[in-house]
Motif scaffolding. Structure first.
Motif, mmCIF file in Angstrom:
data_model
loop_
_atom_site.group_PDB
_atom_site.id
_atom_site.type_symbol
_atom_site.label_atom_id
_atom_site.label_comp_id
_atom_site.label_asym_id
_atom_site.label_seq_id
_atom_site.Cartn_x
_atom_site.Cartn_y
_atom_site.Cartn_z
ATOM 1 N N GLU A 4 1.040 -0.709 0.127
ATOM 2 C CA GLU A 4 0.144 -0.410 0.537
ATOM 3 C C GLU A 4 0.852 1.202 0.302
ATOM 4 O O GLU A 4 2.146 1.390 0.489
ATOM 5 C CB GLU A 4 -1.101 -0.206 0.751
ATOM 6 N N ARG A 5 0.750 2.102 -0.815
ATOM 7 C CA ARG A 5 0.698 3.527 -0.544
ATOM 8 C C ARG A 5 0.300 4.688 -0.847
ATOM 9 O O ARG A 5 -1.394 4.315 -1.039
ATOM 10 C CB ARG A 5 2.101 3.665 -1.886
ATOM 11 N N CYS A 6 0.947 5.961 -0.597
ATOM 12 C CA CYS A 6 -0.814 6.842 -0.304
ATOM 13 C C CYS A 6 -0.586 7.343 -2.172
ATOM 14 O O CYS A 6 0.515 7.466 -2.857
ATOM 15 C CB CYS A 6 0.542 8.397 0.587
ATOM 16 N N LEU A 7 -1.689 8.062 -2.478
ATOM 17 C CA LEU A 7 -2.076 8.443 -4.327
ATOM 18 C C LEU A 7 -0.870 9.917 -4.108
ATOM 19 O O LEU A 7 -1.470 10.591 -2.789
ATOM 20 C CB LEU A 7 -3.499 8.190 -4.199
ATOM 21 N N SER A 8 -0.776 9.743 -5.074
ATOM 22 C CA SER A 8 -0.532 11.356 -4.976
ATOM 23 C C SER A 8 -1.238 12.120 -5.529
ATOM 24 O O SER A 8 -2.592 12.049 -6.067
ATOM 25 C CB SER A 8 0.847 11.082 -6.857
ATOM 26 N N GLN A 10 -1.463 13.847 -8.236
ATOM 27 C CA GLN A 10 -1.743 14.087 -9.916
ATOM 28 C C GLN A 10 -2.711 12.236 -9.422
ATOM 29 O O GLN A 10 -3.872 12.366 -10.471
ATOM 30 C CB GLN A 10 -0.793 13.245 -10.771
ATOM 31 N N GLU A 11 -2.541 11.323 -8.660
ATOM 32 C CA GLU A 11 -3.123 10.153 -8.914
ATOM 33 C C GLU A 11 -5.066 11.011 -8.727
ATOM 34 O O GLU A 11 -5.755 9.749 -9.232
ATOM 35 C CB GLU A 11 -3.092 9.077 -8.274
ATOM 36 N N GLN A 16 -5.807 8.027 -11.669
ATOM 37 C CA GLN A 16 -4.950 6.710 -13.018
ATOM 38 C C GLN A 16 -4.475 6.559 -11.815
ATOM 39 O O GLN A 16 -3.946 7.536 -10.536
ATOM 40 C CB GLN A 16 -4.470 7.478 -13.866
ATOM 41 N N ARG A 17 -3.946 5.114 -12.133
ATOM 42 C CA ARG A 17 -2.898 4.598 -11.046
ATOM 43 C C ARG A 17 -2.488 3.376 -11.688
ATOM 44 O O ARG A 17 -3.087 2.597 -12.135
ATOM 45 C CB ARG A 17 -3.704 4.422 -9.868
ATOM 46 N N LEU A 18 -1.109 3.113 -12.180
ATOM 47 C CA LEU A 18 -0.115 2.247 -12.347
ATOM 48 C C LEU A 18 -0.177 1.040 -11.429
ATOM 49 O O LEU A 18 0.203 0.841 -10.570
ATOM 50 C CB LEU A 18 1.204 2.774 -12.600
ATOM 51 N N CYS A 19 -0.717 0.441 -12.033
ATOM 52 C CA CYS A 19 -0.647 -1.341 -10.956
ATOM 53 C C CYS A 19 0.227 -2.640 -11.653
ATOM 54 O O CYS A 19 0.009 -2.705 -12.915
ATOM 55 C CB CYS A 19 -2.216 -1.697 -10.401
#
Length: 139
Positions: A4-8, A10-11, A16-19
């Motif tokens: 898990e990580r925090c969303l930027s 931009q996201e 959009q999120r690169l998975c």
């Protein structure tokens, strides 16, 4: 298990999120290796010392400039179903192919010369690097 990580920002704005799968690359290569073992969906047969080895041109070309040139530069071998490799032993070719499909190799004094010759001839740079590290540690 994905980390898990925090969303930027931009996201959050674009949605959009690169998975990325941590196992996909290994699973695809393992499936290709199984196909090679089963002799299915292979498009080239390499021959060394009269022993035949099935393989996939795409896998070979992805890890070797030698094979990339052979299969993509309008050479006679690019259309061939079988290619005789001279200057490579069957043991060296088997080890080189196993490495190309797994990224692993069991090196020992009895095979290192054949593996080095095959790696050099076939321009498998990663394999040559591992052989070099092995020799430095053993000597």
């Amino acid at each position: 298990m994905p980390s898990e990580r925090c969303l930027s920002v931009q996201e959050m704005l674009t949605g959009q999120r690169l998975c990325q799968s941590s196992s996909h690359n290994d699973a695809v290569l393992a499936a290709l290796n199984q196909q090679r073992s089963d002799g299915i969906l292979c498009d080239i047969t390499l021959i060394a010392e009269e022993q035949k080895f099935h393989a996939h041109k795409a896998v070979l070309a992805a890890c070797s400039d030698y094979f990339r040139a052979m299969f993509s530069l309008c050479m006679v071998e690019s259309e061939a179903d079988e290619v005789n490799l001279h200057g490579v032993t069957s043991l060296g070719l088997k080890q080189a192919l196993d490495f190309a499909y797994t990224g692993q190799i069991l090196l020992e004094p009895g095979v290192i010369q054949d593996v080095l010759a095959a790696g050099s001839h076939l321009q498998l740079l990663e394999l040559l690097s591992l052989c070099s590290h092995y020799l430095i540690q053993v000597l």
